[in-house]
Design a protein around this motif. Sequence first.
Motif, PDB file in Angstrom:
ATOM      1  N   SER A  36     -35.733  57.074  14.115  1.00 23.64           N
ATOM      2  CA  SER A  36     -36.945  57.684  13.550  1.00 23.64           C
ATOM      3  C   SER A  36     -36.882  57.899  12.042  1.00 23.64           C
ATOM      4  O   SER A  36     -37.871  58.317  11.442  1.00 23.64           O
ATOM      5  CB  SER A  36     -37.245  59.007  14.253  1.00 23.64           C
ATOM      6  N   SER A  37     -35.759  57.588  11.416  1.00 23.29           N
ATOM      7  CA  SER A  37     -35.686  57.692   9.958  1.00 23.29           C
ATOM      8  C   SER A  37     -35.892  56.332   9.276  1.00 23.29           C
ATOM      9  O   SER A  37     -35.924  56.260   8.048  1.00 23.29           O
ATOM     10  CB  SER A  37     -34.347  58.287   9.525  1.00 23.29           C
ATOM     11  N   ASP A  39     -37.581  53.357   7.516  1.00 23.07           N
ATOM     12  CA  ASP A  39     -38.716  53.406   6.585  1.00 23.07           C
ATOM     13  C   ASP A  39     -40.030  52.981   7.234  1.00 23.07           C
ATOM     14  O   ASP A  39     -41.060  53.640   7.062  1.00 23.07           O
ATOM     15  CB  ASP A  39     -38.452  52.524   5.356  1.00 23.07           C
ATOM     16  N   TYR A  41     -40.836  52.984  10.404  1.00 23.89           N
ATOM     17  CA  TYR A  41     -41.213  53.982  11.405  1.00 23.89           C
ATOM     18  C   TYR A  41     -41.927  55.151  10.739  1.00 23.89           C
ATOM     19  O   TYR A  41     -42.966  55.619  11.210  1.00 23.89           O
ATOM     20  CB  TYR A  41     -39.979  54.477  12.161  1.00 23.89           C
ATOM     21  N   VAL A  42     -41.382  55.624   9.640  1.00 19.87           N
ATOM     22  CA  VAL A  42     -41.964  56.762   8.923  1.00 19.87           C
ATOM     23  C   VAL A  42     -43.372  56.408   8.423  1.00 19.87           C
ATOM     24  O   VAL A  42     -44.296  57.217   8.529  1.00 19.87           O
ATOM     25  CB  VAL A  42     -41.045  57.202   7.759  1.00 19.87           C
ATOM     26  N   ILE A  43     -43.542  55.202   7.916  1.00 20.79           N
ATOM     27  CA  ILE A  43     -44.862  54.749   7.440  1.00 20.79           C
ATOM     28  C   ILE A  43     -45.872  54.754   8.576  1.00 20.79           C
ATOM     29  O   ILE A  43     -46.980  55.284   8.448  1.00 20.79           O
ATOM     30  CB  ILE A  43     -44.756  53.344   6.807  1.00 20.79           C
ATOM     31  N   GLN A  45     -45.680  56.235  11.569  1.00 24.01           N
ATOM     32  CA  GLN A  45     -45.861  57.582  12.113  1.00 24.01           C
ATOM     33  C   GLN A  45     -46.828  58.392  11.245  1.00 24.01           C
ATOM     34  O   GLN A  45     -47.732  59.063  11.758  1.00 24.01           O
ATOM     35  CB  GLN A  45     -44.517  58.296  12.204  1.00 24.01           C
ATOM     36  N   SER A  46     -46.670  58.297   9.956  1.00 26.54           N
ATOM     37  CA  SER A  46     -47.540  59.021   9.036  1.00 26.54           C
ATOM     38  C   SER A  46     -48.995  58.565   9.172  1.00 26.54           C
ATOM     39  O   SER A  46     -49.915  59.387   9.194  1.00 26.54           O
ATOM     40  CB  SER A  46     -47.049  58.826   7.605  1.00 26.54           C
ATOM     41  N   ARG A  47     -49.193  57.262   9.276  1.00 26.17           N
ATOM     42  CA  ARG A  47     -50.559  56.732   9.384  1.00 26.17           C
ATOM     43  C   ARG A  47     -51.200  57.124  10.706  1.00 26.17           C
ATOM     44  O   ARG A  47     -52.374  57.472  10.758  1.00 26.17           O
ATOM     45  CB  ARG A  47     -50.547  55.205   9.224  1.00 26.17           C
ATOM     46  N   ARG A  49     -50.521  59.806  12.459  1.00 24.74           N
ATOM     47  CA  ARG A  49     -50.847  61.241  12.345  1.00 24.74           C
ATOM     48  C   ARG A  49     -52.127  61.451  11.543  1.00 24.74           C
ATOM     49  O   ARG A  49     -52.959  62.297  11.875  1.00 24.74           O
ATOM     50  CB  ARG A  49     -49.686  62.000  11.728  1.00 24.74           C
ATOM     51  N   GLN A  50     -52.300  60.682  10.472  1.00 21.96           N
ATOM     52  CA  GLN A  50     -53.505  60.804   9.657  1.00 21.96           C
ATOM     53  C   GLN A  50     -54.741  60.373  10.450  1.00 21.96           C
ATOM     54  O   GLN A  50     -55.784  61.016  10.378  1.00 21.96           O
ATOM     55  CB  GLN A  50     -53.376  59.970   8.379  1.00 21.96           C
ATOM     56  N   LYS A  53     -55.631  63.131  12.856  1.00 26.22           N
ATOM     57  CA  LYS A  53     -56.219  64.255  12.122  1.00 26.22           C
ATOM     58  C   LYS A  53     -57.668  63.967  11.730  1.00 26.22           C
ATOM     59  O   LYS A  53     -58.536  64.841  11.822  1.00 26.22           O
ATOM     60  CB  LYS A  53     -55.386  64.543  10.875  1.00 26.22           C
TER      61      LYS A  53
END
Length: 73
Positions: A36-37, A39, A41-43, A45-47, A49-50, A53
């Motif tokens: 999960s760290s 790069d 995956y983080v991109i 995951q962030s998208r 979540r957005q 939201k």
Amino acid sequence: MMVPKVSATYASINEKKYDQLPINADHSNIVKFSDSSHDDYVIIQSRIRQCVKDAPTVIQERFAGHKKGKEPC
């Protein structure tokens, strides 16, 4: 094997070009991350979540436009 950009970045009528997230992976590895760290995956995951939201507002705006006889955004 690499595919042409147009094949890898199809965008529907409701998608914006800036919503495309480049991931340096082939079709088999695009959803496989070492942890999960990672790069990419983080991109992603962030998208996601957005999108979650923003979803209620986007849905309300599209529904309101539809009720008024407007084309969806």
